[in-house]
Structure formats: structure tokens, C-alpha cells
Design a protein around this motif. Structure first.
Motif, short mmCIF file in Angstrom:
data_model
loop_
_atom_site.label_atom_id
_atom_site.label_comp_id
_atom_site.label_asym_id
_atom_site.label_seq_id
_atom_site.Cartn_x
_atom_site.Cartn_y
_atom_site.Cartn_z
N ILE A 12 0.83 -1.20 0.00
CA ILE A 12 0.00 0.00 0.00
C ILE A 12 0.86 1.25 0.00
O ILE A 12 0.65 2.17 -0.79
CB ILE A 12 -0.95 0.00 1.22
CG1 ILE A 12 -2.06 -1.05 1.00
CG2 ILE A 12 -1.57 1.38 1.42
CD1 ILE A 12 -3.05 -1.13 2.13
N ILE A 13 1.84 1.31 0.89
CA ILE A 13 2.60 2.56 1.03
C ILE A 13 3.80 2.57 0.08
O ILE A 13 4.73 1.78 0.22
CB ILE A 13 3.10 2.76 2.48
CG1 ILE A 13 1.92 3.02 3.41
CG2 ILE A 13 4.06 3.93 2.56
CD1 ILE A 13 2.32 3.34 4.83
N HIS A 14 3.74 3.47 -0.88
CA HIS A 14 4.87 3.72 -1.78
C HIS A 14 5.14 5.22 -1.92
O HIS A 14 6.20 5.60 -2.37
CB HIS A 14 4.58 3.16 -3.17
CG HIS A 14 4.54 1.67 -3.23
ND1 HIS A 14 5.67 0.89 -3.35
CD2 HIS A 14 3.48 0.80 -3.15
CE1 HIS A 14 5.32 -0.39 -3.37
NE2 HIS A 14 4.01 -0.47 -3.24
N PHE A 15 4.17 6.03 -1.55
CA PHE A 15 4.24 7.47 -1.80
C PHE A 15 3.96 8.23 -0.51
O PHE A 15 3.32 7.74 0.40
CB PHE A 15 3.21 7.87 -2.87
CG PHE A 15 3.34 7.05 -4.13
CD1 PHE A 15 4.23 7.42 -5.12
CD2 PHE A 15 2.58 5.89 -4.31
CE1 PHE A 15 4.37 6.67 -6.28
CE2 PHE A 15 2.71 5.13 -5.46
CZ PHE A 15 3.60 5.52 -6.44
N ALA A 16 4.46 9.46 -0.46
CA ALA A 16 4.27 10.30 0.73
C ALA A 16 3.64 11.63 0.31
O ALA A 16 4.31 12.65 0.23
CB ALA A 16 5.60 10.55 1.42
N PRO A 17 2.32 11.63 0.01
CA PRO A 17 1.67 12.87 -0.39
C PRO A 17 1.67 13.88 0.75
O PRO A 17 1.29 13.56 1.88
CB PRO A 17 0.24 12.44 -0.76
CG PRO A 17 0.04 11.14 -0.04
CD PRO A 17 1.38 10.49 0.04
N GLY A 18 2.11 15.09 0.48
CA GLY A 18 2.17 16.12 1.50
C GLY A 18 0.82 16.76 1.76
O GLY A 18 -0.13 16.61 0.98
#
Length: 213
Positions: free
Chosen positions: A165-171
Motif C-alpha cells: 500500500i505505502i509507496h508514496f508520501a503525499p504532503g
């Protein structure tokens, strides 16, 4: 059809009246205003939001500018919707490597949920958001979806064929743009756009998962 997934502005983690579902703090409201200023120029035809306060409040400035209703779709909610107190990933990271490792290992289970159920709910919300446009208007629909970091990760992982699930870190206040093809496939046009936001202080270290939800 175009979709813009907007991560909510920064919430007030010290909120006492609604610690489980806090409103935006001052810089979060500024981020919401910046999102509205950008998207008001882009021909948005619908506004959809998670039922959680931090997402709906981020949607409000755009709704007011465009005089559009905010459609609440339950499946766009964050995995932490049933916890007693909201904790940002910055706070979780500060609790130490053990706690942070527990979160990264399975962020849905960390909040008491089931990853498969959560993923199915988000993808059902995505399908409902796409299907609510009639066939005649679907090609011209430009929908702003105000949601959270984990749902954005679920959609991106689905679109790109990724397992975790976690691949990106949207700010906070970031925008991720999608294109829905005639086949129904979802293409990714951009991830974590932040050029419309005021610069934030540079963090001491860079962690790709430090702001994941």
C-alpha cells in the motif's frame, strides 16, 4: 475523465474537543485556500470529499469559490477514522523506531483495520466517484477528491500494479492527478504536486514514508 486527489491540509493535532477527527489548524487552512486558488482555474465540475473534518474543511474553500456542493463519499475516509486520537506521521515517527516500524509494517492494522477491507473500500469509492458521472458527461468530468494519504496510496498502487500500500508520501494540500481512460483503466498523470503551496521548513532528514497519511 480527470480526477484530482487532494490530500487534506495539516490538522490541529492538539484539538481537545474532537481529538479523533480534528479540524485544520491555521497553516492547514492556508493550504486549503492555496488548493482552491489553483483548482478554481481548472474547470472542476464536481467536488467529492471524505467524511472526515480535515478533508471536508480542505474542500470548503473550493466549494465556495465554484458554488458547488461537496459530495461526501464514505470510502474516501482514512484508516484512522475510528481511533480515539489523531496522530500525524510526524508524531508517530517521534515515538521511536519500534513504534514507527509497527506503523510501516502494516499501517491499516496499526489503526485496528484490515488491509484488504480498507483497500476494497477505497477502490469502491473510486469506482463510485467515476460512475456517478453519466456516460454523456464522463469525458468532460473533472472531479476534485479531498481525501487522505493512505487512500491516495491505495489508488496509486492499484493504478500502477503495486502490491504494497505505502509507496508514496503525499504532503498536506498536495495534488495527485489521474486520467480515467475509455477502457476504465486509471492512468497516473502526476503525484504529490505542491507547487501551489507556500514552502515548508526543510526537514532534518528525508524519509520517504514520513508523511504517509
Amino acid at each position: 475523465m480527470k480526477l484530482v486527489l487532494v490530500r487534506h491540509g495539516r490538522p490541529d493535532e492538539d484539538e481537545r474537543d474532537r481529538p479523533h477527527d480534528p479540524p485544520l489548524r491555521a497553516d492547514g487552512r492556508a493550504q486549503a485556500d492555496a488548493v482552491a486558488a489553483r483548482l478554481a482555474q481548472e474547470g472542476i465540475t464536481r467536488i467529492v470529499s471524505s467524511p472526515m473534518a480535515r478533508a471536508a474543511q480542505t474542500a470548503q474553500p473550493l466549494a465556495e469559490r465554484l458554488e458547488l456542493p461537496i459530495e461526501i463519499v464514505d470510502g474516501w475516509a482514512e484508516a484512522d477514522r475510528h481511533v480515539q486520537r489523531y496522530r500525524s506521521t510526524e508524531t508517530l515517527r517521534a515515538l521511536g523506531d519500534v513504534e514507527w516500524g509497527r506503523f510501516l509494517a502494516d499501517p491499516i492494522a496499526y489503526f485496528g483495520g484490515d488491509a484488504a477491507v480498507f483497500r476494497a473500500g477505497v477502490l469502491a469509492a473510486l469506482a463510485a466517484t467515476m460512475d456517478n458521472a453519466g456516460a454523456a458527461e464522463r469525458g468532460d468530468a473533472h472531479v476534485a477528491v479531498f481525501t487522505h494519504g493512505l487512500p491516495i496510496n491505495v489508488v496509486l498502487s492499484h493504478a500502477l500494479g503495486l502490491e504494497r500500500i505505502i509507496h508514496f508520501a503525499p504532503g498536506y494540500g498536495s495534488m495527485t492527478r489521474l486520467r480515467v481512460l475509455r477502457s476504465g483503466a486509471v492512468g497516473v498523470a502526476s503525484v504529490n504536486e505542491r507547487g501551489h503551496l507556500a514552502p515548508e521548513p526543510r526537514p532534518r532528514s528525508i524519509d520517504p514514508h514520513a508523511n504517509a497519511y
